[in-house]
Enzyme design. Structure first.
Site, short mmCIF file in Angstrom:
data_model
loop_
_atom_site.label_atom_id
_atom_site.label_comp_id
_atom_site.label_asym_id
_atom_site.label_seq_id
_atom_site.Cartn_x
_atom_site.Cartn_y
_atom_site.Cartn_z
N ARG A 197 -13.72 -12.83 14.23
CA ARG A 197 -14.41 -12.33 15.05
C ARG A 197 -15.55 -12.50 14.98
NH1 ARG A 197 -10.47 -9.46 16.01
NH2 ARG A 197 -10.16 -7.20 15.60
N ASP B 48 -12.78 -17.59 20.94
CA ASP B 48 -12.06 -16.25 21.97
C ASP B 48 -12.70 -14.76 21.26
OD1 ASP B 48 -9.58 -15.93 22.98
OD2 ASP B 48 -9.05 -14.91 21.13
N GLU C 182 -19.54 -9.60 21.66
CA GLU C 182 -18.55 -9.00 23.14
C GLU C 182 -18.45 -7.67 23.90
OE1 GLU C 182 -15.42 -10.67 20.85
OE2 GLU C 182 -14.12 -8.52 21.28
N HIS D 188 -11.57 -13.37 24.07
CA HIS D 188 -10.57 -12.22 23.42
C HIS D 188 -9.24 -12.42 23.66
CE1 HIS D 188 -11.28 -9.69 19.42
NE2 HIS D 188 -10.25 -9.90 19.55
P1 NAI Z 1 -4.83 -11.06 7.31
O1 NAI Z 1 -4.93 -9.92 6.43
O2 NAI Z 1 -3.57 -11.47 6.77
O3 NAI Z 1 -5.41 -12.11 6.64
C1 NAI Z 1 -6.73 -12.11 6.52
C2 NAI Z 1 -6.86 -12.84 5.24
O4 NAI Z 1 -8.60 -13.25 5.04
C3 NAI Z 1 -6.64 -12.58 3.98
O5 NAI Z 1 -5.05 -13.51 3.32
C4 NAI Z 1 -7.85 -12.16 2.60
O6 NAI Z 1 -7.41 -12.64 1.66
C5 NAI Z 1 -8.51 -13.05 3.46
N1 NAI Z 1 -9.86 -12.79 3.39
C6 NAI Z 1 -11.34 -11.67 3.38
N2 NAI Z 1 -12.00 -11.87 3.21
C7 NAI Z 1 -12.81 -13.14 2.81
C8 NAI Z 1 -13.58 -14.11 2.89
N3 NAI Z 1 -14.87 -13.41 2.90
N4 NAI Z 1 -13.31 -15.09 3.54
C9 NAI Z 1 -12.20 -15.75 4.02
N5 NAI Z 1 -10.55 -15.44 3.54
C10 NAI Z 1 -11.16 -14.02 3.69
O7 NAI Z 1 -5.39 -10.76 8.56
P2 NAI Z 1 -4.19 -11.62 10.05
O8 NAI Z 1 -3.58 -10.66 10.49
O9 NAI Z 1 -4.49 -13.25 9.36
O10 NAI Z 1 -5.31 -11.80 10.86
C11 NAI Z 1 -7.44 -12.93 10.23
C12 NAI Z 1 -8.03 -11.89 11.56
O11 NAI Z 1 -7.88 -12.14 12.58
C13 NAI Z 1 -8.06 -10.28 11.94
O12 NAI Z 1 -8.88 -9.28 10.41
C14 NAI Z 1 -8.66 -10.22 13.02
O13 NAI Z 1 -10.03 -10.16 12.56
C15 NAI Z 1 -8.44 -11.23 13.73
N6 NAI Z 1 -8.13 -11.22 15.26
C16 NAI Z 1 -7.86 -12.28 16.03
C17 NAI Z 1 -7.18 -11.17 17.01
C18 NAI Z 1 -7.40 -12.32 18.27
O14 NAI Z 1 -6.54 -11.69 19.92
N7 NAI Z 1 -8.88 -13.49 18.34
C19 NAI Z 1 -6.05 -11.08 16.60
C20 NAI Z 1 -5.59 -10.60 16.13
C21 NAI Z 1 -6.42 -10.38 14.10
#
Ligand code: NAI
Length: 325
Positions: free
Chosen positions: A229, A253, A258, A290
């Site tokens: 993000r 990305d 944005e 994105h």
């Molecule tokens: P997930 O929920 O499986 O993993 C996120 C991880 O981040 C968790 O293990 C959590 O413990 C950890 N976390 C939380 N706060 C943290 C911090 N302050 N420092 C370090 N780690 C922390 O989520 P997933 O599916 O892996 O997605 C991650 C992020 O990717 C989403 O939150 C979203 O913002 C972004 N995303 C971007 C997309 C795009 O098209 N560019 C599409 C999908 C997701």
């Protein structure tokens, strides 16, 4: 039951159209949801949103007054929704928690490699008939230290890919410590990594996790990759770090400002956002709008899960839903 889909993209209709239940009264609009467009939701019980939409307090109050009971997000992230207010108003919010983490992990490596091997510059040069290799020097990923922040679904897949490229992978996640990486604290990761890739959600606590101070502590010439993000990086500080040469490059990305800008064609009027214009003018920046999620597999999953989420709510609006936030 009326369902309105905001921020609807033509590429979604191919997957969504055939699976829409016949008893739904469906409206689709390319408009972003915000205070100026919220009236379109009058008469709907369900509102479906994408990451370009914004459901803050005033928008949610309006939706509540129209009788909207469900926000069905066509995304995993929900930092664009005021969840506390939605809860207070009794509006349920569901997301698509895992539509294809591989799509985002692949794109992360794609923009990372494009930056490291200067593919964006090579592409422009070659198209103009310029085969001079000046300015295209890259570096090997093999043997480098990569830092992955956030070791959830996407972060772990990125770590696996980086290991396959021969990197030593450090990981930081305050909640889980998977064996696939060498788990370290954030400061160790920031000071030791040659490449840092961000994969955590944006929260109040980690807003501007990468700021002037963080950039000072990074290895000189290190590169930063962000497909998570935009708000995780202070854009002003990023520009300074890139211009001063402290940071070797950025592959992005997502972008802090944005909303209202990405997902639309601005070719005619040009880029008016001064920070984005500066980023696009730097040779050591690779930027996509994105699109990390944009694979056929991911979009199909997004549309199918969204329809399932809405059907589940339609059957029993009071019950706890599978993907409820
Ligand atoms: P997930 O929920 O499986 O993993 C996120 C991880 O981040 C968790 O293990 C959590 O413990 C950890 N976390 C939380 N706060 C943290 C911090 N302050 N420092 C370090 N780690 C922390 O989520 P997933 O599916 O892996 O997605 C991650 C992020 O990717 C989403 O939150 C979203 O913002 C972004 N995303 C971007 C997309 C795009 O098209 N560019 C599409 C999908 C997701």
């Amino acid at each position: 039951m009326k369902v309105i889909f905001f921020s609807m993209h033509p590429y979604e209709e191919e997957f969504l159209g055939p699976i829409l239940p016949s008893d739904w009264d469906v409206e689709m609009t390319p408009d972003f949801l915000d205070e100026t467009t919220v009236e379109k939701a009058k008469g709907a019980q369900v509102v479906s949103l994408f990451v370009s939409d914004k459901a803050d307090g005033p928008v949610l109050e309006a939706l509540h007054s129209y009788g909207v009971g469900l926000l069905a997000l066509r995304s995993a992230g929900y930092d664009h929704i005021d969840i506390e207010t939605a809860k207070r108003l009794g509006i349920k919010v569901v997301n698509v928690p895992a539509y294809s983490p591989h799509a985002i992990a692949d794109h992360t490596l794609a923009i990372m490699l494009a930056l490291i091997r200067r593919l964006h510059r090579a592409h422009d040069k070659v198209r103009l008939g310029d085969f001079d290799l000046d300015g295209l020097m890259g570096f090997d990923l093999n043997g480098k230290v990569a830092g992955v922040i956030g070791l959830g679904k996407i972060g772990r897949l990125v770590a696996t890919r980086l290991k396959a490229f021969g990197c030593k992978v450090l990981g930081y996640d305050p909640y889980i410590q998977p064996e696939i990486v060498e788990n370290v604290d954030l400061d160790t990761l920031i000071t030791q990594a040659d490449i840092i890739s961000i994969h955590c959600p944006l929260t109040r606590e980690n807003f501007h996790m990468f700021n002037e101070e963080t950039f000072k502590r990074m290895k000189p010439g290190a590169i930063l990759v962000n497909t998570a993000r935009g708000g995780l990086i202070d854009t002003k500080a990023l520009l300074e770090a890139l211009k001063s040469g402290k940071l070797g490059g950025a592959a992005l990305d997502v972008y802090e400002y944005e909303r209202g800008l990405f997902f639309k064609n601005h070719q005619k009027e040009g880029i008016k956002d001064p920070y984005l214009a500066q980023l696009l003018g730097l040779a050591n920046v690779v930027l996509t709008g994105h699109q990390a999620f944009l694979t056929r597999e991911a979009v199909k999953n997004i549309e199918e899960t969204t329809v399932e989420n809405i059907l589940e709510w339609q059957k029993n609006p009071q019950a706890k839903l599978k993907n409820e936030i």
